[in-house]
Design a protein around this motif. Structure first.
Motif, PDB file in Angstrom:
ATOM      1  N   PRO A  71      32.115 -26.743 -28.008  1.00  0.00           N
ATOM      2  CA  PRO A  71      32.303 -25.422 -28.620  1.00  0.00           C
ATOM      3  C   PRO A  71      32.821 -25.447 -30.056  1.00  0.00           C
ATOM      4  N   CYS A  72      33.272 -26.619 -30.542  1.00  0.00           N
ATOM      5  CA  CYS A  72      33.974 -26.646 -31.842  1.00  0.00           C
ATOM      6  C   CYS A  72      33.063 -26.853 -33.039  1.00  0.00           C
ATOM      7  N   VAL A  73      31.815 -27.266 -32.818  1.00  0.00           N
ATOM      8  CA  VAL A  73      30.933 -27.560 -33.954  1.00  0.00           C
ATOM      9  C   VAL A  73      30.458 -26.246 -34.592  1.00  0.00           C
ATOM     10  N   SER A  74      30.007 -26.351 -35.836  1.00  0.00           N
ATOM     11  CA  SER A  74      29.658 -25.152 -36.619  1.00  0.00           C
ATOM     12  C   SER A  74      28.785 -24.160 -35.848  1.00  0.00           C
ATOM     13  N   GLY A  75      27.687 -24.649 -35.302  1.00  0.00           N
ATOM     14  CA  GLY A  75      26.723 -23.754 -34.660  1.00  0.00           C
ATOM     15  C   GLY A  75      27.312 -23.023 -33.470  1.00  0.00           C
ATOM     16  N   ALA A  76      27.952 -23.789 -32.574  1.00  0.00           N
ATOM     17  CA  ALA A  76      28.511 -23.177 -31.365  1.00  0.00           C
ATOM     18  C   ALA A  76      29.621 -22.195 -31.736  1.00  0.00           C
ATOM     19  N   SER A  92      23.350 -13.719 -31.256  1.00  0.00           N
ATOM     20  CA  SER A  92      24.313 -14.811 -31.072  1.00  0.00           C
ATOM     21  C   SER A  92      23.634 -16.154 -31.327  1.00  0.00           C
ATOM     22  N   LEU A  93      22.412 -16.289 -30.836  1.00  0.00           N
ATOM     23  CA  LEU A  93      21.661 -17.542 -31.028  1.00  0.00           C
ATOM     24  C   LEU A  93      21.404 -17.798 -32.508  1.00  0.00           C
ATOM     25  N   VAL A  94      20.846 -16.808 -33.202  1.00  0.00           N
ATOM     26  CA  VAL A  94      20.471 -17.083 -34.601  1.00  0.00           C
ATOM     27  C   VAL A  94      21.706 -17.255 -35.476  1.00  0.00           C
ATOM     28  N   SER A  95      22.805 -16.594 -35.114  1.00  0.00           N
ATOM     29  CA  SER A  95      24.029 -16.788 -35.881  1.00  0.00           C
ATOM     30  C   SER A  95      24.428 -18.269 -35.858  1.00  0.00           C
ATOM     31  N   ILE A 239      22.382 -20.904 -26.519  1.00  0.00           N
ATOM     32  CA  ILE A 239      22.106 -19.878 -25.500  1.00  0.00           C
ATOM     33  C   ILE A 239      23.147 -20.015 -24.384  1.00  0.00           C
ATOM     34  N   GLY A 240      23.453 -21.263 -24.014  1.00  0.00           N
ATOM     35  CA  GLY A 240      24.475 -21.510 -22.988  1.00  0.00           C
ATOM     36  C   GLY A 240      25.831 -20.961 -23.413  1.00  0.00           C
TER      37      GLY A 240
END
Ligand code: ACO
Ligand code: LMR
Length: 264
Positions: A71-76, A92-95, A239-240
């Motif tokens: 959860p800590c990486v930029s994308g997540a 949420s996905l594209v963000s 997505i998860g």
């Protein structure tokens, strides 16, 4: 004779006009009946050809290994904040996807470009790295926020192991490893990262499989297909994370004041 009306779109990868859709000429039923997988579908829709099993397996391994990294990486992080702001799945996905770029997950194409250029010009790792330094460009595919020389990235090891066992040649990967040996002698965080491993190994896949001409390889590298692997893979994790936040009914995220240095 036949009069051909001018068209506004040219498409060469798929066709849905017949009884069943075809990907690069291969009907859906063949894909299902032959038990093909997502690696084969990527081969057909991106590379417009069926690739040998070890290639499609390698593509699938890349997708599985890059699907998530916590959860800590930029994308997540972006996805989690967006989901907690009450936004829908696609937002949420594209963000999260929008963070993929030269520093995070999107260094695969540049890694392939620079490693290929350096290898093909017979540059020693020293000459390559120092020439990049002179130009003020960080070597794409090298460096990580948490991985170190004494805490290697397991994903890189797994990809290398697979390729050493199944690829006819791993010359570009071996070159990337030599570059890593040199960068690690400069700083302990300058490991070959997963982008660099995929970038160099895809060069080996493209050139060693005998399935692509030199011109086709140059075009793939120039257009930049390979970041697509990370984008596709990480979408699974993002997505998860969206579902996870919704399931946990997490409230609106606000960053704590204590974690900000307010200064003039
Ligand atoms: N090449 C050369 N020197 C580097 C590199 C590199 N790739 N990465 C870091 N350094 C050196 C530089 O001297 C840097 O100093 P600078 O800021 O003056 O350029 C110094 O190490 C410290 O760099 P940091 O910014 O502290 O390193 P950080 O841990 O923040 O960076 C990052 C990590 C962003 C991955 C970085 O190493 C980098 O830009 N690498 C290239 C891009 C890349 O491969 N990204 C994909 C990472 S893997 C993934 O996202 C799935
Ligand atoms: C990732 O796959 O997201 C990572 O390698 C990036 C990171 O900072 O861990």
């Amino acid at each position: 004779g036949k009069v051909r009306a001018p068209t506004h779109i040219i498409s060469t990868i798929s066709d849905d006009r017949g009884e069943e859709p075809c990907y690069a000429g291969v009907p859906m039923s063949t894909i299902v009946e032959q038990g093909l997988g997502v690696g084969d579908v990527i081969s057909l829709l991106w590379f417009k050809r069926s690739l040998p099993r070890y290639c499609t397996q390698f593509i699938e391994i890349c997708i599985m290994l890059c699907a998530d990294h916590g959860p800590c990486v930029s994308g997540a992080h972006n996805t989690i904040v967006t989901a907690r702001a009450g936004k829908d799945l696609v937002s949420s996905l594209v963000s999260g996807l929008l963070t993929i770029g030269p520093r995070f997950g999107g260094a695969i194409d540049d890694a392939a470009r620079y490693f290929k250029d350096a290898y093909d010009r017979n540059l020693t790792p020293y000459e390559f790295v120092e020439s990049m330094k002179k130009k003020g460009i960080r070597v794409p595919g090298i460096g990580h926020r948490i991985k170190r020389g004494d805490n290697r990235d397991k994903r890189v090891e797994l990809l290398q192991k697979f390729a050493r066992t199944h690829f006819p040649s791993v010359k570009y990967m071996e070159y990337a490893v030599q570059v890593e040996t040199y960068t690690l002698s400069k700083a302990n965080n300058l490991v070959l990262n997963v982008d660099g491993a995929i970038g160099s190994l895809f060069l080996d896949l493209l050139s060693g499989s005998g399935m692509f001409t030199k011109q086709e390889i140059d075009e793939i590298i120039e257009i930049g297909y390979l970041n697509g692997l990370f984008v596709l893979a990480r979408s699974i994790g993002l997505i998860g994370h969206t579902f996870d936040q919704k399931r946990l009914k997490q409230p609106l995220y606000r960053h704590p004041w204590e974690d900000v240095l307010y200064t003039k």
